[in-house]
Structures are given as structure tokens and as C-alpha cells.
Design a protein around this motif. Sequence first.
Motif, mmCIF file in Angstrom:
data_model
loop_
_atom_site.group_PDB
_atom_site.id
_atom_site.type_symbol
_atom_site.label_atom_id
_atom_site.label_comp_id
_atom_site.label_asym_id
_atom_site.label_seq_id
_atom_site.Cartn_x
_atom_site.Cartn_y
_atom_site.Cartn_z
ATOM 1 N N ALA A 31 0.837 -1.206 0.000
ATOM 2 C CA ALA A 31 0.000 0.000 0.000
ATOM 3 C C ALA A 31 0.871 1.255 0.000
ATOM 4 O O ALA A 31 0.582 2.220 -0.722
ATOM 5 C CB ALA A 31 -0.930 -0.002 1.209
ATOM 6 N N ASP A 32 1.940 1.240 0.788
ATOM 7 C CA ASP A 32 2.834 2.397 0.833
ATOM 8 C C ASP A 32 3.520 2.631 -0.504
ATOM 9 O O ASP A 32 3.599 3.764 -0.981
ATOM 10 C CB ASP A 32 3.887 2.219 1.935
ATOM 11 N N VAL A 33 4.008 1.569 -1.123
ATOM 12 C CA VAL A 33 4.725 1.700 -2.392
ATOM 13 C C VAL A 33 3.795 2.181 -3.508
ATOM 14 O O VAL A 33 4.172 3.012 -4.330
ATOM 15 C CB VAL A 33 5.389 0.362 -2.777
ATOM 16 N N THR A 34 2.579 1.664 -3.538
ATOM 17 C CA THR A 34 1.643 2.001 -4.620
ATOM 18 C C THR A 34 0.735 3.179 -4.289
ATOM 19 O O THR A 34 -0.019 3.637 -5.156
ATOM 20 C CB THR A 34 0.757 0.789 -4.964
ATOM 21 N N GLU A 35 0.788 3.630 -3.041
ATOM 22 C CA GLU A 35 -0.065 4.718 -2.550
ATOM 23 C C GLU A 35 -1.554 4.373 -2.654
ATOM 24 O O GLU A 35 -2.389 5.248 -2.841
ATOM 25 C CB GLU A 35 0.269 6.033 -3.272
ATOM 26 N N PHE A 60 -3.130 -6.515 -7.263
ATOM 27 C CA PHE A 60 -1.829 -6.327 -7.898
ATOM 28 C C PHE A 60 -0.686 -6.839 -7.020
ATOM 29 O O PHE A 60 0.379 -7.199 -7.538
ATOM 30 C CB PHE A 60 -1.610 -4.869 -8.286
ATOM 31 N N LEU A 61 -0.866 -6.870 -5.705
ATOM 32 C CA LEU A 61 0.138 -7.485 -4.835
ATOM 33 C C LEU A 61 0.217 -8.974 -5.143
ATOM 34 O O LEU A 61 1.307 -9.526 -5.350
ATOM 35 C CB LEU A 61 -0.200 -7.261 -3.360
ATOM 36 N N THR A 62 -0.921 -9.625 -5.189
ATOM 37 C CA THR A 62 -0.935 -11.058 -5.499
ATOM 38 C C THR A 62 -0.302 -11.308 -6.867
ATOM 39 O O THR A 62 0.518 -12.215 -7.027
ATOM 40 C CB THR A 62 -2.375 -11.597 -5.457
ATOM 41 N N ALA A 136 -7.045 -17.403 -6.270
ATOM 42 C CA ALA A 136 -6.989 -15.944 -6.144
ATOM 43 C C ALA A 136 -6.977 -15.294 -7.516
ATOM 44 O O ALA A 136 -7.644 -14.287 -7.734
ATOM 45 C CB ALA A 136 -5.748 -15.527 -5.367
ATOM 46 N N LEU A 137 -6.210 -15.882 -8.429
ATOM 47 C CA LEU A 137 -6.141 -15.310 -9.772
ATOM 48 C C LEU A 137 -5.692 -16.354 -10.768
ATOM 49 O O LEU A 137 -5.072 -17.357 -10.407
ATOM 50 C CB LEU A 137 -5.218 -14.088 -9.828
ATOM 51 N N ILE A 138 -6.015 -16.086 -12.015
ATOM 52 C CA ILE A 138 -5.511 -16.847 -13.151
ATOM 53 C C ILE A 138 -5.041 -15.825 -14.173
ATOM 54 O O ILE A 138 -5.741 -14.839 -14.446
ATOM 55 C CB ILE A 138 -6.580 -17.766 -13.767
ATOM 56 N N ALA A 139 -3.853 -16.047 -14.709
ATOM 57 C CA ALA A 139 -3.289 -15.107 -15.678
ATOM 58 C C ALA A 139 -2.578 -15.862 -16.790
ATOM 59 O O ALA A 139 -2.059 -16.958 -16.584
ATOM 60 C CB ALA A 139 -2.299 -14.175 -14.971
#
Length: 147
Positions: A31-35, A60-62, A136-139
Motif C-alpha cells: 500500500a505504501d509503495v503504490t499509494e 496487484f500485490l498477489t 486468487a487469480l488466473i493469468a
Amino acid sequence: MKLQDLAGKIGETLGTSEWMTVDQSRIDAFADVTEDHQFIHVNPEMAKATPLGSTVAHGFLTLSLLSKMLETAVEKPQVAMSINYGFDKVRFLSFVKSGARVRGHFRLLEMEEKRPGQWQQKVEATVEIEGETKPALIAEWIFQHFG
């Protein structure tokens, strides 16, 4: 592993990563890095009052954890250089709650020699959440390998 060897493995599973814990300190640092300090990520008390029941990782972290997951799951090809070329498709299917453990499964979708010494690889990446049935995700992740 040689790139030419991968061409014969289309449709096969390349590997599964080690488990990684997505704890609140990792979520807060992202959260800090991406604001992106939306309360569902960084405020446990407020997030507890939502249907989620706790804070959750940013999608986006995942997604960003795929690099480390791939490193622990798949033998690196013997090349001079590899680059992340992007994604054809990314779908966030389930929330990763703070404290959950995740791991990546990687399956080879495509392997094509674009020109001599340059290969393009597409991998299906699925991030599993420990104890959950839905990922959680598929990409669909694309790489280019050189030499």
C-alpha cells in the motif's frame, strides 16, 4: 533446460511454487509503495465490518508475487536474457485475506521461436489460496527469451 525442449511441453505443468504468507505487513508495505491505502487493505477494524471480515491483499500485490513464485517453481531456461513481456489475460477470482498462504501453479500454453535465438513463451499462472477451492487469480503471462 533448453528453450527447444520446452516447445515439446505445451499443455504440461511446469511446476508449483512454495507457499508464501501474505501477512498484514506485506499488504501495508505494498500500500505504501503504490499509494493505495484503501481501508479494505490497511484498516483491520474497518475491514472486519465488511462482508470480507478482514483486510485483503491488493490484487496487484498477489499478481506481483508471481515472479517469486515462478522462481521457486520452474527451472530457468538456459538463455542470455529473459524479459517479462506482459499478460494477455488476468482475472482476480478470490480475495486473499491477510495471513493467508498462496502458491503458484504454472502450465505452458505456448512456445514459439519468433526469430533465431528469440523465443516467446506463454504460461498460465494460477495462484491458489491454501484451504480455498477457488483460486486468487488466473493469468496468461508472456515472456521473451533471448540467446
